[in-house]
Scaffold this active site. Structure first.
Site, PDB file in Angstrom:
ATOM      1  N   HIS A   1     -10.282  23.001  41.395  1.00 16.31           N
ATOM      2  CA  HIS A   1      -9.661  21.782  40.861  1.00 16.31           C
ATOM      3  C   HIS A   1      -8.510  21.279  41.721  1.00 16.31           C
ATOM      4  CE1 HIS A   1     -11.368  22.774  36.590  1.00 16.31           C
ATOM      5  NE2 HIS A   1     -12.281  22.297  37.422  1.00 16.31           N
TER       6      HIS A   1
ATOM      7  N   TYR B   1       3.090  15.237  36.751  1.00 16.05           N
ATOM      8  CA  TYR B   1       2.767  16.193  37.812  1.00 16.05           C
ATOM      9  C   TYR B   1       4.035  16.676  38.521  1.00 16.05           C
ATOM     10  CZ  TYR B   1      -2.210  16.088  37.116  1.00 16.05           C
ATOM     11  OH  TYR B   1      -3.448  16.261  36.558  1.00 16.05           O
TER      12      TYR B   1
ATOM     13  N   VAL C   1      -4.218  25.165  39.883  1.00 23.11           N
ATOM     14  CA  VAL C   1      -3.769  24.346  41.015  1.00 23.11           C
ATOM     15  C   VAL C   1      -2.394  24.821  41.509  1.00 23.11           C
ATOM     16  CG1 VAL C   1      -5.111  22.323  40.271  1.00 23.11           C
ATOM     17  CG2 VAL C   1      -2.778  22.617  39.400  1.00 23.11           C
ATOM     18  N   ASP C   2      -2.004  26.062  41.074  1.00 17.39           N
ATOM     19  CA  ASP C   2      -0.607  26.482  41.241  1.00 17.39           C
ATOM     20  C   ASP C   2      -0.340  27.412  42.422  1.00 17.39           C
ATOM     21  OD1 ASP C   2      -1.634  28.952  40.346  1.00 17.39           O
ATOM     22  OD2 ASP C   2      -0.950  28.651  38.295  1.00 17.39           O
TER      23      ASP C   2
ATOM     24  N   GLN D   1      -9.566  27.826  38.747  1.00 14.81           N
ATOM     25  CA  GLN D   1      -9.431  26.433  38.324  1.00 14.81           C
ATOM     26  C   GLN D   1      -7.969  26.009  38.429  1.00 14.81           C
ATOM     27  OE1 GLN D   1     -11.894  25.786  34.468  1.00 14.81           O
ATOM     28  NE2 GLN D   1     -11.540  27.980  34.619  1.00 14.81           N
TER      29      GLN D   1
ATOM     30  N   GLY E   1      -8.792  34.258  31.455  1.00 14.41           N
ATOM     31  CA  GLY E   1      -7.766  33.265  31.121  1.00 14.41           C
ATOM     32  C   GLY E   1      -8.247  31.834  31.159  1.00 14.41           C
ATOM     33  N   THR E   2      -9.507  31.639  30.821  1.00 10.80           N
ATOM     34  CA  THR E   2     -10.002  30.257  30.746  1.00 10.80           C
ATOM     35  C   THR E   2     -10.664  30.014  29.398  1.00 10.80           C
ATOM     36  OG1 THR E   2     -11.521  28.612  31.686  1.00 10.80           O
ATOM     37  CG2 THR E   2     -12.107  30.916  32.053  1.00 10.80           C
TER      38      THR E   2
HETATM   39  C1  BJW Z   1      -4.715  33.793  28.387  1.00 11.57           C
HETATM   40  C2  BJW Z   1      -3.390  34.144  28.360  1.00 11.57           C
HETATM   41  C3  BJW Z   1      -3.066  35.319  29.030  1.00 11.57           C
HETATM   42  C4  BJW Z   1      -3.538  32.317  27.287  1.00 11.57           C
HETATM   43  N1  BJW Z   1      -4.007  36.020  29.645  1.00 11.57           N
HETATM   44  N2  BJW Z   1      -5.648  34.503  28.990  1.00 11.57           N
HETATM   45  C5  BJW Z   1     -21.204  19.437  31.018  1.00 11.57           C
HETATM   46  C6  BJW Z   1     -21.040  19.468  29.654  1.00 11.57           C
HETATM   47  C7  BJW Z   1     -20.024  18.738  29.041  1.00 11.57           C
HETATM   48  C8  BJW Z   1     -19.144  17.954  29.782  1.00 11.57           C
HETATM   49  C9  BJW Z   1     -19.296  17.933  31.148  1.00 11.57           C
HETATM   50  C10 BJW Z   1     -20.312  18.658  31.745  1.00 11.57           C
HETATM   51  N3  BJW Z   1     -20.210  18.464  33.085  1.00 11.57           N
HETATM   52  C11 BJW Z   1     -19.162  17.646  33.343  1.00 11.57           C
HETATM   53  C12 BJW Z   1     -18.589  17.295  32.169  1.00 11.57           C
HETATM   54  C13 BJW Z   1     -17.394  16.401  32.001  1.00 11.57           C
HETATM   55  C14 BJW Z   1     -16.074  17.110  32.229  1.00 11.57           C
HETATM   56  C15 BJW Z   1     -15.940  18.225  31.209  1.00 11.57           C
HETATM   57  O1  BJW Z   1     -16.143  19.378  31.479  1.00 11.57           O
HETATM   58  N4  BJW Z   1     -15.529  17.888  29.993  1.00 11.57           N
HETATM   59  C16 BJW Z   1     -15.335  18.898  28.939  1.00 11.57           C
HETATM   60  C17 BJW Z   1     -13.882  18.894  28.477  1.00 11.57           C
HETATM   61  C18 BJW Z   1     -16.273  18.599  27.813  1.00 11.57           C
HETATM   62  N5  BJW Z   1     -15.976  17.625  33.578  1.00 11.57           N
HETATM   63  C19 BJW Z   1     -15.578  16.843  34.594  1.00 11.57           C
HETATM   64  O2  BJW Z   1     -15.313  15.667  34.438  1.00 11.57           O
HETATM   65  C20 BJW Z   1     -15.493  17.497  35.950  1.00 11.57           C
HETATM   66  N6  BJW Z   1     -16.163  16.691  36.917  1.00 11.57           N
HETATM   67  C21 BJW Z   1     -17.487  16.644  37.011  1.00 11.57           C
HETATM   68  O3  BJW Z   1     -18.222  17.306  36.319  1.00 11.57           O
HETATM   69  O4  BJW Z   1     -17.938  15.783  37.995  1.00 11.57           O
HETATM   70  C22 BJW Z   1     -19.313  15.419  37.979  1.00 11.57           C
HETATM   71  C23 BJW Z   1     -19.460  14.311  37.000  1.00 11.57           C
HETATM   72  C24 BJW Z   1     -18.685  13.189  37.163  1.00 11.57           C
HETATM   73  C25 BJW Z   1     -18.846  12.141  36.267  1.00 11.57           C
HETATM   74  C26 BJW Z   1     -19.718  12.267  35.197  1.00 11.57           C
HETATM   75  C27 BJW Z   1     -20.462  13.438  35.039  1.00 11.57           C
HETATM   76  C28 BJW Z   1     -20.328  14.460  35.960  1.00 11.57           C
HETATM   77  C29 BJW Z   1     -14.054  17.569  36.431  1.00 11.57           C
HETATM   78  C30 BJW Z   1     -13.240  18.512  35.645  1.00 11.57           C
HETATM   79  C31 BJW Z   1     -11.808  18.502  36.162  1.00 11.57           C
HETATM   80  C32 BJW Z   1     -10.880  19.302  35.303  1.00 11.57           C
HETATM   81  N7  BJW Z   1      -9.539  19.025  35.691  1.00 11.57           N
HETATM   82  C33 BJW Z   1      -8.441  19.680  35.023  1.00 11.57           C
HETATM   83  C34 BJW Z   1      -7.121  19.079  35.546  1.00 11.57           C
HETATM   84  C35 BJW Z   1      -6.825  19.613  36.940  1.00 11.57           C
HETATM   85  C36 BJW Z   1      -5.508  19.145  37.436  1.00 11.57           C
HETATM   86  C37 BJW Z   1      -4.372  19.615  36.582  1.00 11.57           C
HETATM   87  O5  BJW Z   1      -4.094  20.833  36.476  1.00 11.57           O
HETATM   88  O6  BJW Z   1      -3.718  18.747  36.009  1.00 11.57           O
HETATM   89  O7  BJW Z   1      -8.473  21.094  35.267  1.00 11.57           O
HETATM   90  S1  BJW Z   1      -8.571  19.595  33.241  1.00 11.57           S
HETATM   91  C38 BJW Z   1      -7.961  21.226  32.932  1.00 11.57           C
HETATM   92  O8  BJW Z   1      -8.987  22.063  32.367  1.00 11.57           O
HETATM   93  C39 BJW Z   1      -7.626  21.798  34.310  1.00 11.57           C
HETATM   94  C40 BJW Z   1      -8.062  23.211  34.153  1.00 11.57           C
HETATM   95  O9  BJW Z   1      -8.300  23.783  35.423  1.00 11.57           O
HETATM   96  C41 BJW Z   1      -9.316  23.093  33.313  1.00 11.57           C
HETATM   97  C42 BJW Z   1      -9.705  24.338  32.597  1.00 11.57           C
HETATM   98  O10 BJW Z   1      -8.711  24.732  31.725  1.00 11.57           O
HETATM   99  P1  BJW Z   1      -8.408  26.279  31.547  1.00 11.57           P
HETATM  100  O11 BJW Z   1      -7.939  26.834  32.833  1.00 11.57           O
HETATM  101  O12 BJW Z   1      -9.561  26.933  30.923  1.00 11.57           O
HETATM  102  O13 BJW Z   1      -7.136  26.235  30.594  1.00 11.57           O
HETATM  103  P2  BJW Z   1      -7.059  26.113  29.008  1.00 11.57           P
HETATM  104  O14 BJW Z   1      -5.701  25.693  28.682  1.00 11.57           O
HETATM  105  O15 BJW Z   1      -8.181  25.310  28.476  1.00 11.57           O
HETATM  106  O16 BJW Z   1      -7.328  27.600  28.494  1.00 11.57           O
HETATM  107  C43 BJW Z   1      -6.429  28.654  28.734  1.00 11.57           C
HETATM  108  C44 BJW Z   1      -7.039  29.930  28.240  1.00 11.57           C
HETATM  109  O17 BJW Z   1      -6.172  30.990  28.586  1.00 11.57           O
HETATM  110  C45 BJW Z   1      -7.222  29.992  26.714  1.00 11.57           C
HETATM  111  O18 BJW Z   1      -8.530  30.456  26.435  1.00 11.57           O
HETATM  112  C46 BJW Z   1      -6.182  31.010  26.269  1.00 11.57           C
HETATM  113  O19 BJW Z   1      -6.599  31.789  25.154  1.00 11.57           O
HETATM  114  C47 BJW Z   1      -6.081  31.875  27.483  1.00 11.57           C
HETATM  115  N8  BJW Z   1      -4.817  32.590  27.651  1.00 11.57           N
HETATM  116  N9  BJW Z   1      -2.687  33.185  27.618  1.00 11.57           N
HETATM  117  C48 BJW Z   1      -5.292  35.560  29.580  1.00 11.57           C
HETATM  118  N10 BJW Z   1      -1.759  35.749  29.053  1.00 11.57           N
END
Ligand code: BJW
Length: 262
Positions: free
Chosen positions: A126, A74, A110-111, A108, A194-195
């Site tokens: 997040h 981090y 954190v920046d 989503q 972008g997600t």
């Molecule tokens: C461009 C580009 C350009 C590139 N222009 N685009 C239901 C179903 C299944 C699972 C679950 C569910 N509910 C809950 C879950 C479990 C879990 C989950 O979702 N797991 C999945 C992986 C399956 N969720 C959780 O645990 C959440 N908590 C929760 O639900 O609590 C209740 C609960 C608790 C206990 C049990 C059950 C329920 C918490 C989720 C927390 C996510 N945290 C993170 C880290 C944050 C801190 C940090 O930054 O370090 O958040 S993980 C990471 O993923 C981060 C991001 O915000 C998040 C999303 O990622 P994002 O932003 O989509 O990024 P990428 O890299 O995935 O994608 C980038 C995209 O950009 C790509 O598509 C590229 O193509 C595109 N791109 N260049 C536009 N120039």
């Protein structure tokens, strides 16, 4: 069925939809900051961090197993973000906010780059990389004595300090989540930008909007699980597509006979 459009040829229908929208809600992810030099979450990490899977570091279990490793990851990301500047996509969203009657920006990320671009009232789902909390007490800690401990310790209770971000398995801030779902359920146009649309509950927001009859616009260079559900999928980088959309907005004036090129 979604309609694909290249970033340089945005469908007049999207522009018209945006122009007619009374309430626009936007969900952004790491891709929006990619053009600012902040690596997306699921793209390969760089340098020293290339061997680590971000998903395996962003958990309370990882922190408990190896707090130094997670803190240092981090700290590296905080340094990257500290040098980053809001890009054309962030700036276009801040402008869009001024042009539509009602607007909610949910991120989503954190920046803080949306805030740097001038967006107001950003819903941070997040957390925020620039805040630190006590692992035990969960309270925000502004300063701590420099003892050389990595991570540093809470000046109040002596527990380890951690970034104020939401890790897998942790609940999202209740107020932010509720405001985000309210926006998704009330808006008439939802943009997912972008997600990868993989992480819940954030990934449920566009679905909630669709279920309430909103138009769904996705902006991403790649396809995601959301793409086939999107009313319009604009394939391209946010830093190019969003300024084009913004530029076209005031001029869009479609008659029923207007020739579409999507
Ligand atoms: C461009 C580009 C350009 C590139 N222009 N685009 C239901 C179903 C299944 C699972 C679950 C569910 N509910 C809950 C879950 C479990 C879990 C989950 O979702 N797991 C999945 C992986 C399956 N969720 C959780 O645990 C959440 N908590 C929760 O639900 O609590 C209740 C609960 C608790 C206990 C049990 C059950 C329920 C918490 C989720 C927390 C996510 N945290 C993170 C880290 C944050 C801190 C940090 O930054 O370090 O958040 S993980 C990471 O993923 C981060 C991001 O915000 C998040 C999303 O990622 P994002 O932003 O989509 O990024 P990428 O890299 O995935 O994608 C980038 C995209 O950009 C790509 O598509 C590229 O193509 C595109 N791109 N260049 C536009 N120039």
């Amino acid at each position: 069925m979604s309609q694909q459009a290249s970033s340089s040829l945005i469908s007049p229908k999207v522009i018209q939809a945006l122009r007619s929208a009374r309430y626009v809600a936007v969900l952004t992810g790491a891709g929006v900051s990619a053009e600012s030099g902040v690596p997306t979450f699921r793209e390969a990490q760089m340098g020293l961090w290339a061997k680590y899977n971000p998903e395996a570091l962003a958990t309370p279990q990882a922190f408990q197993r190896n707090p130094t490793l997670v803190w240092e990851w981090y700290a590296w990301r905080r340094q990257l973000v500290g040098q980053a500047k809001a890009n054309a996509g962030h700036l276009a969203l801040a402008e869009l906010e001024k042009l539509v009657p009602r607007f909610t920006l949910i991120t989503q990320n954190v920046d803080e780059l949306h805030q740097q671009a001038g967006s107001s009232s950003v819903i941070e789902l997040h957390g925020n990389l620039n805040r630190t909390i006590c692992f035990s007490e969960r309270k925000v800690v502004e300063s701590w004595p420099e003892t050389g401990d990595i991570p540093p310790r809470c000046p109040n209770c002596g527990s380890l300090l951690r970034p104020d971000v939401v890790w897998f398995g942790e609940t999202l801030p209740a107020e932010a989540l509720s405001a985000a779902f309210n926006a998704a359920e009330q808006c008439d146009l939802f943009m997912s930008i972008g997600t990868s649309a993989l992480v819940h509950p954030a990934a449920s927001l566009p679905v909630a909007a669709l279920e309430r009859g909103a138009i769904l616009v996705e902006i991403n260079p790649d396809t995601t699980p959301l793409t086939s559900h999107a009313t319009y999928a604009l394939r391209g980088p946010a830093g190019q597509v969003l300024p084009q959309l913004l530029e076209a907005l005031p001029e869009a004036n479609l008659s029923p006979n207007h020739q579409n090129y999507d």
